[in-house]
Write a protein that holds these residues in place. Structure first.
Motif, PDB file in Angstrom:
ATOM      1  N   VAL A 138      33.973  39.510  37.333  1.00 22.83           N
ATOM      2  CA  VAL A 138      34.646  39.682  36.259  1.00 22.83           C
ATOM      3  C   VAL A 138      34.799  38.112  35.892  1.00 22.83           C
ATOM      4  O   VAL A 138      35.355  37.156  36.748  1.00 22.83           O
ATOM      5  N   ALA A 139      34.486  37.571  34.542  1.00 16.33           N
ATOM      6  CA  ALA A 139      34.715  36.495  33.954  1.00 16.33           C
ATOM      7  C   ALA A 139      35.962  36.571  33.067  1.00 16.33           C
ATOM      8  O   ALA A 139      35.538  37.301  32.087  1.00 16.33           O
ATOM      9  N   GLU A 140      37.057  35.766  33.166  1.00 18.05           N
ATOM     10  CA  GLU A 140      37.900  35.939  32.060  1.00 18.05           C
ATOM     11  C   GLU A 140      38.287  34.540  31.352  1.00 18.05           C
ATOM     12  O   GLU A 140      38.632  33.639  31.921  1.00 18.05           O
ATOM     13  N   PRO A 149      34.222  40.027  43.643  1.00 18.30           N
ATOM     14  CA  PRO A 149      34.083  41.595  43.970  1.00 18.30           C
ATOM     15  C   PRO A 149      35.505  41.838  44.970  1.00 18.30           C
ATOM     16  O   PRO A 149      35.772  42.916  44.815  1.00 18.30           O
ATOM     17  N   ASP A 150      35.624  40.769  45.775  1.00 20.87           N
ATOM     18  CA  ASP A 150      36.934  40.753  46.721  1.00 20.87           C
ATOM     19  C   ASP A 150      37.961  40.483  46.053  1.00 20.87           C
ATOM     20  O   ASP A 150      39.130  40.616  46.877  1.00 20.87           O
ATOM     21  N   GLY A 151      38.315  40.244  44.883  1.00 16.11           N
ATOM     22  CA  GLY A 151      39.453  40.122  44.129  1.00 16.11           C
ATOM     23  C   GLY A 151      39.941  38.594  44.118  1.00 16.11           C
ATOM     24  O   GLY A 151      40.787  38.086  43.291  1.00 16.11           O
ATOM     25  N   THR A 152      38.953  37.487  45.001  1.00 24.54           N
ATOM     26  CA  THR A 152      39.303  36.161  44.896  1.00 24.54           C
ATOM     27  C   THR A 152      39.266  35.563  43.502  1.00 24.54           C
ATOM     28  O   THR A 152      38.033  35.809  42.845  1.00 24.54           O
ATOM     29  N   GLU A 153      39.964  34.566  42.943  1.00 20.44           N
ATOM     30  CA  GLU A 153      39.810  34.036  41.924  1.00 20.44           C
ATOM     31  C   GLU A 153      39.550  32.528  41.948  1.00 20.44           C
ATOM     32  O   GLU A 153      40.059  31.807  42.738  1.00 20.44           O
TER      33      GLU A 153
END
Length: 234
Positions: A138-140, A149-153
């Protein structure tokens, strides 16, 4: 609607005055600073739309400041410097600047470059389309982060975000160097090409790509790049 706010950081009073006068006459709001410390305090009080940053600062390394701004600020960054060597321009762009103007300059050119940068910003996706999903990533763009995918930002710079958005807006289509230069602005030639190479390399690293065989951002030698993932916006 408020006029765009331009923050000016330059230790030369004449430059600050000349830029403030030209920009205010063109309809912008300005705040000028002589020291990086004052500039950083000012950013906490009011977030500018564009930062004009001189590299020759008395109290801070200008390039380090540009790099931090690129990572932490959503403002466009334009370097204004007397350093005219190609390598200086390349380094500034690599560290996250959106444009590089060499001293001495015509104030009208600075006004035109700022207007072009703000126009481009207004043509980007609307606030409801600030999140893109692709290949479990995901790109915010409102927060300037990639979510693995593992939630790391992982944060990305404004300049890296421009390149990423260009790819995500045109998946599975060849994007040539000429198209990139037209879309992203800045000077053409070797410095632009090298800056793009660095930004793409950094995006690949942040996306966990194998540099020898990237699966998302493919280089088509002699032609340009293709982003191979399926993209959805929300």
């Amino acid at each position: 609607m408020k006029a765009p706010h331009i923050a000016i950081l330059d230790d030369e009073p004449e430059i600050r005055r000349m830029l403030s006068d030209a920009l205010e006459e063109a309809g912008f709001r300005t705040t000028a600073y002589a020291r990086a410390g004052e500039f950083e305090v000012g950013l906490k009080r009011s977030a500018p739309d564009v930062c004009l940053v001189d590299l020759g600062l008395p109290d801070r390394d200008g390039l380090a400041l540009v790099h931090r701004l690129a990572l932490e600020s959503g403002a466009a960054i334009i370097i204004i410097s007397g350093r005219a060597q190609v390598q200086d321009r390349v380094t500034g762009l690599e560290l996250g600047a959106d444009d590089y103007i060499i001293k001495p300059f015509d104030p009208a050119e600075v006004v035109a470059r700022i207007r072009a940068r703000l126009r481009k910003g207004r043509t980007e996706a609307a606030p409801s389309l600030q999140r893109a999903r692709f290949a479990d990533w995901v790109a915010e763009f409102d927060r300037y982060v990639l979510i693995a995918p593992d939630g790391t930002e992982t944060p990305f710079s404004h300049a890296e975000g421009e390149v990423l958005r260009l790819f995500l807006d045109s998946p599975k289509r060849l994007i040539s160097r000429a198209q990139m230069q037209e879309a992203l602005g800045g000077g053409a030639g070797e410095s632009f090409d090298r800056a793009m190479d660095v930004r793409i390399s950094r995006l690949r690293t942040k996306l966990g790509e194998d540099p020898k065989n990237p699966r998302l951002i493919k280089t088509i030698y002699g032609a340009g790049y293709i982003f191979l993932g399926d993209v959805s916006w929300n």
